[in-house]
Design an enzyme around this catalytic site. Structure first.
Site, PDB file in Angstrom:
ATOM      1  N   SER A  61     -45.680 -32.573  42.137  1.00 16.30           N
ATOM      2  CA  SER A  61     -45.083 -33.051  43.391  1.00 16.30           C
ATOM      3  C   SER A  61     -43.693 -32.487  43.635  1.00 16.30           C
ATOM      4  O   SER A  61     -43.153 -32.633  44.740  1.00 16.30           O
ATOM      5  CB  SER A  61     -45.030 -34.577  43.384  1.00 16.30           C
ATOM      6  OG  SER A  61     -46.337 -35.118  43.332  1.00 16.30           O
ATOM      7  N   GLU A  63       0.779  -1.234   0.000  1.00 13.78           N
ATOM      8  CA  GLU A  63       0.000   0.000   0.000  1.00 13.78           C
ATOM      9  C   GLU A  63       0.815   1.290   0.000  1.00 13.78           C
ATOM     10  O   GLU A  63       0.399   2.282  -0.592  1.00 13.78           O
ATOM     11  CB  GLU A  63      -0.927   0.001   1.233  1.00 13.78           C
ATOM     12  CG  GLU A  63      -1.969  -1.099   1.242  1.00 13.78           C
ATOM     13  CD  GLU A  63      -3.000  -0.924   0.128  1.00 13.78           C
ATOM     14  OE1 GLU A  63      -3.421   0.223  -0.130  1.00 13.78           O
ATOM     15  OE2 GLU A  63      -3.367  -1.940  -0.483  1.00 13.78           O
TER      16      GLU A  63
END
Length: 803
Positions: free
Chosen positions: A465, A90
Site C-alpha cells: 500500500s 637520527e
C-alpha cells in the site's frame, strides 16, 4: 734512523697508493653507476600513498580505506620540537652535511670497532630518503654506494627543508602509520601540533626499529628509547634542563587509536568506495582522495538508533530464541575464551552467564566485568514458538538462562542492563532533502559487519500500500477528486495466465461500500484502489508513475499494480515521495557531493537538479513527459533546475490526503510527534512479508522498511503501522526537532467547499454533518446532495460510481 724513515715512507706510499686506487675505483664506480641512478625529479612533486577518506557534509569522518595511514604535512606544519627530536635521534648534523656525513660515518665505524654494535650516525636522513624512495633494503656494498650517490644528488636538487619534509611524511612508524602526522593520531589520537615534548621524543625513537621500540607492543623498551632521544636533545641544547626532567618523568600514555569514525554510515561508505574505485581504479586507495558526502552526521546517528530500536522491539515481541551458544560451566576458561572471540554486533554486547538467582542473573563481559540483569530486563523473554506464537511468560530467571549460556545484553540506562538477542529480521532507512535529493541518512541493515547487503539500494521488494499514493495521483490527473465515490465491495477477476480467479480483499477482510477517495486512502482500502486503477487504465498508470523515477520494467501490467506488487528499492520509493514533499518536482537521490585531491583541488562537485519555485519551470503540466534529471560533473555552470512532473495542485492534494493518513488513518501513531505538517503512508504486503512507512514534511522525506532477507511472514498484525512506523517516528522526531512546521503553500487553482460526506456532492446549506474538501477549480461538484428520505426535504441521492 734511516731504516725507520724508509719504512715510514714506504708505509705512506702504500697508503697513498691505496687511497689513489680507492679514489680511482670510486671514480670509476661513479662513472659507471651515475648514469643508472634514478631521477630525483619525482621527489619535487611526490604523491604519498594516502588512504581514501569519506566525510559527512559537516566534516565528520565516515570511513577510511587504504593499507597505509598517512596525514601528509608541510614543513611549516611540523612543530619544531618534533623536528629537533628526529634530528637528535637520527641525524643531528643534517643541516650541515652535503647528504653524506663523513664525520658520522667515521664515528659509526669507530663505534662498531669499539663495541661490535652499530650506533647512530652511519646513515643520514638524506640517505634514508634515497633508500626509502628509490632503493631496496638489501644489505650490500653496491646498494650502499648507490644510496650515497643518490643522497648527494638529492642534496644538489632539493633544499634541506624539502628533504626533511619528505622524510617525516614517508617513514614507517608502526601500526600502519606512515609519517609523523599519522603516528600522532595512531598513538595519541591527537594532531601532531597538540603533542607534548615526551610524545615527540617517543615518535622520534620509532624510525630506528618501529616494532622493537613500539610504545604499545613494548612499553618498557620504548621508554628507554624515548629517554635516549630526550638525552640527545638535551646534549644538543635543543631543550632546557627543566623541560628535559619533566619529559623524563612523563609516563607512557600511548595506546592504539583506530580511525575515529564520527558518523557511523558503513553502508553509505561502501557505496562511495565502489563509486571511487569505478572512477579511479586502485589509485582510489592510495592517492589521498577526500570525498564529502551529503550525509548529516546527527541524522545518520539518529537513523542508526531508530533502525536498531525498531528491529529489537519487533524481535522482543516474537520471543526468546535461546542463548547464542552453551558452554560448559565446569570449564569457565573455555567459556570466557568463546566470549572474547564473539564481537559486539549492532550494539548488542556478548556476555557469559555466571550465575542465576530467582529473579536476576549475573553475567560477565569480555573485559572481565560482572554485571547484573534484573528481572525487568528478563521478564520479556517468552520462548519463541513461531512467528505468531510465544510460550508463557517466565516466572523466574532460571526459565530463561543457565550458567554457561553465551547471550547478548544491551544497556537500558546508567548501570542498567537487559537481556537481548540478535534479530533475524532486517530493516532499512533512508532520508532525503526533498528539494535537492541529497541523502541525509542511510542505514542498509542491522549491522554492516553481519551483512554487507545494502537493503536501501539492493533489496527490491514489493511496496504494498506504500505505492497507492502514486495511483491516486494518476487518478487526480484524470479528473478524480478527493471526494470521488468508489464502491468498496467484493470483486472477482479472472487471471487468464494462471487460469484461476483472483478475489482481492481489504486487510480487515471487511467491505465498506461507497467510499470517498480521501477516506479510502487514509484507511488503505485495497478494493477501492483496484477499482480506481481499472477506471484510469493500467497503461496510463504505468506511464504516469514513471515520472516519479520508477523503472517501467519493475511494474506489473495488471490490476495488482494498485496493491504495490511491483518491486522497488527503498531508495527508489523515497525518491518518489520526495516529489510530493517538494511540491511536484523530480529530484535525483544522491550522496556524493564533492571529490578533492590531496592538494585540496576539487575534481568533482555534484550539481543536482534542485527545486527552484521562483524559476521558470522546465516541464509542462498536462501530458508531463518524463524528462531526464540533469547533473553536471564540475565547473561553474549555473544550478540545474529540477523538472516539474506534477502540477502544484496535484501535489498539494496528495499531500493533504497523506496528512490525513496520520491524522485519522493507519499512521495515527505518528500523532505523538505533535506536528501538523507531516504526511505519509503505511505499506504491508500479502502475508506480511514486507512492512513499510514513507512520510515527509517539506524539509525531510524518509522511507523505512522491515522484513526478512529470505521473505517470510513477519507475523500476524505486523503491518507497516506496527513494524515500520515506529522507526520512522523515532527518526523524524530527531530530524524535525527544533524546526518550525513547514508545508508547501496552497497553490492557485484550488478551492475549498462544504460537501456531503456520503455522496461527495455539495452540501446543503442546513446540513449538520457537512465537511470541507478541496478541489481543483475545474472539478468542483456541480450538484447539491439531496436530503435523505424521511427528512421532509425530498428523496433520493446523487448517483455513485459503483464500478
Amino acid at each position: 734512523m734511516k731504516r725507520l724513515t724508509k719504512l715510514l715512507f714506504s708505509l705512506l706510499s702504500a697508503l697513498f697508493a691505496l687511497g689513489l686506487l680507492g679514489a680511482v675505483a670510486a671514480g670509476g664506480a661513479y662513472v659507471y653507476l651515475a648514469p643508472k641512478l634514478p631521477s630525483t625529479e619525482s621527489l619535487k612533486d611526490m604523491q604519498f600513498q594516502v588512504p581514501l577518506r569519506i566525510f559527512a557534509a559537516d566534516g565528520s569522518l565516515i570511513a577510511e580505506f587504504g593499507e597505509k595511514r598517512r596525514i601528509p604535512l608541510s614543513y611549516a606544519e611540523i612543530p619544531e620540537p618534533m623536528i629537533q627530536a628526529v634530528l637528535a635521534a637520527e641525524d643531528d648534523r643534517f643541516f650541515h652535511h652535503p647528504g653524506v656525513d663523513y664525520q658520522g660515518i667515521l664515528r659509526a665505524a669507530w663505534h662498531l670497532l669499539r663495541t661490535g654494535e652499530k650506533g647512530q650516525g652511519g646513515s643520514t636522513i638524506t640517505m634514508q630518503v634515497a633508500r626509502n624512495f628509490f632503493l631496496s633494503r638489501e644489505k650490500t656494498f653496491l646498494r650502499k654506494f648507490n644510496e650515497i650517490l643518490l643522497a648527494l644528488k638529492i642534496e644538489r636538487e632539493l633544499g634541506k627543508q624539502e628533504i626533511l619534509e619528505l622524510y617525516l611524511n614517508k617513514i614507517y612508524l608502526g601500526n600502519r602509520a606512515y609519517g609523523v602526522g599519522a603516528a600522532a593520531q595512531v598513538y595519541y589520537g591527537r594532531p601532531l601540533a597538540e603533542l607534548s615534548l615526551a610524545e615527540y621524543a617517543m615518535i622520534a625513537g620509532l624510525p630506528k626499529a618501529p616494532s622493537r621500540y613500539n610504545p604499545i607492543a613494548d612499553p618498557e623498551r620504548a621508554l628507554t628509547r624515548r629517554n635516549y632521544v630526550l638525552g640527545r636533545m638535551r646534549s644538543l641544547d635543543f631543550i632546557e634542563p627543566d623541560a628535559y626532567q619533566a619529559a623524563l618523568a612523563t609516563p607512557n600514555t600511548a595506546r592504539y587509536h583506530g580511525q575515529e569514525v564520527e558518523a557511523d554510515a558503513p553502508y553509505l561508505a561502501e557505496m562511495i568506495r565502489t563509486e571511487m574505485v569505478a572512477r579511479y581504479g586502485d589509485a582510489a586507495y592510495t592517492d589521498g582522495y577526500r570525498v564529502t558526502t551529503t550525509i548529516d552526521s546527527r541524522l545518520q546517528n539518529s537513523a542508526n538508533h531508530a533502525l536498531v530500536s525498531a528491529l529489537l522491539e519487533y524481535d522482543r515481541r516474537h520471543g526468546w530464541r535461546g542463548p547464542e551458544a552453551r558452554t560448559d560451566p565446569a570449564d569457565p576458561e573455555a567459556g570466557l575464551q568463546r566470549l572474547r572471540d564473539t564481537p559486539v554486533t549492532g550494539g548488542q554486547i556478548p556476555a557469559l552467564v555466571m550465575g542465576v538467582e530467582e529473579r536476576s542473573a549475573r553475567v560477565r563481559l569480555a573485559d572481565g566485568t560482572d554485571v547484573e540483569i534484573p528481572w525487568e530486563g528478563l521478564e520479556w523473554a517468552r520462548a519463541y514458538r513461531s512467528d505468531n506464537a510465544t510460550g508463557p511468560a517466565p516466572k523466574r530467571a532460571g526459565d530463561v538462562l543457565a550458567p554457561g549460556d553465551l547471550v547478548r545484553i544491551r544497556p537500558t540506562g546508567e548501570d542498567q542492563w537487559a537481556l537481548s538477542q540478535l534479530p533475524q529480521v532486517e530493516g532499512a532507512l533512508v532520508s532525503l532533502n526533498p528539494d535537492t535529493g541529497a541523502i541525509l541518512s542511510l542505514v542498509g541493515g542491522f549491522d554492516f559487519n553481519r551483512s554487507k547487503f545494502n537493503r536501501v539500494t539492493q533489496a527490491e521488494r514489493q511496496p504494498g500500500s506504500n505505492f497507492k499514493p502514486f495511483i491516486y495521483s494518476a487518478a487526480l490527473e484524470k479528473g478524480f477528486t478527493p471526494a470521488s465515490i468508489i464502491n468498496d465491495a467484493p470483486v472477482v477477476y479472472e487471471d487468464a495466465g494462471a487460469e484461476k480467479l483472483w478475489r482481492p480483499e481489504n486487510y480487515s477482510g471487511r467491505f465498506f461500500g461507497p467510499t470517498r477517495l480521501r477516506e479510502a486512502l487514509y484507511k488503505s482500502r485495497n478494493l477501492v484502489s483496484i477499482r480506481l486503477l481499472r477506471e484510469i487504465g493500467i497503461e496510463y498508470a504505468v506511464d504516469y508513475v514513471q515520472r516519479f523515477g520508477f523503472r517501467p520494467d519493475s511494474l506489473p501490467r495488471n490490476l495488482t499494480l494498485a496493491l504495490g506488487t511491483g518491486v522497488l528499492t527503498p531508495l527508489e520509493l523515497v525518491g518518489g515521495y520526495a516529489v510530493f514533499a517538494n511540491g511536484g518536482f523530480r529530484v535525483e537521490p544522491h550522496a556524493l557531493a564533492r571529490i578533492e585531491n590531496t592538494r585540496g583541488e576539487v575534481l568533482f562537485e555534484a550539481r543536482p537538479a534542485t527545486v527552484c519555485r521562483d524559476c521558470p519551470e522546465p516541464g509542462l503540466p498536462g501530458a508531463l513527459p518524463l524528462l531526464p534529471v540533469g547533473r553536471t560533473a564540475s565547473g561553474d555552470e549555473p544550478p540545474v533546475v529540477a523538472t516539474r512532473v506534477l502540477t502544484p495542485q496535484n501535489s498539494w492534494l496528495i499531500t493533504s490526503l497523506l496528512q490525513d493518513v496520520i491524522k485519522r488513518g493507519t499512521g495515527r501513531r505518528a500523532l505523538e510527534l505533535g506536528r501538523g505538517d507531516i504526511g505519509g503512508k503505511t505499506g504491508t504486503t500479502n502475508d506480511q512479508l514486507d512492512a513499510w512507512f514513507s512520510g515527509f514534511n517539506a524539509d525531510v522525506v524518509t522511507t523505512c522498511w522491515v522484513g526478512f532477507d529470505q521473505p517470510r511472514s513477519l507475523g500476524n498484525r505486523e503491518t507497516g503501522g506496527r513494524a515500520a512506523l515506529p522507526m520512522w517516528i523515532q527518526f523524524m522526531g530527531e530530524a524535525l526537532k527544533g524546526r518550525p512546521e513547514h508545508v508547501q503553500p496552497e497553490p492557485e487553482g484550488l478551492v475549498t467547499v462544504r460537501i456531503d460526506p456520503d455522496t461527495g456532492l455539495l452540501a446543503r446549506g442546513d446540513q449538520p454533518d457537512a465537511i470541507f474538501e478541496t478541489f481543483r477549480e475545474d472539478t468542483v461538484p456541480q450538484q447539491t446532495a439531496v436530503a435523505p428520505l424521511g427528512t421532509g426535504s425530498g428523496g433520493g441521492s446523487a448517483p455513485e460510481r459503483l464500478f
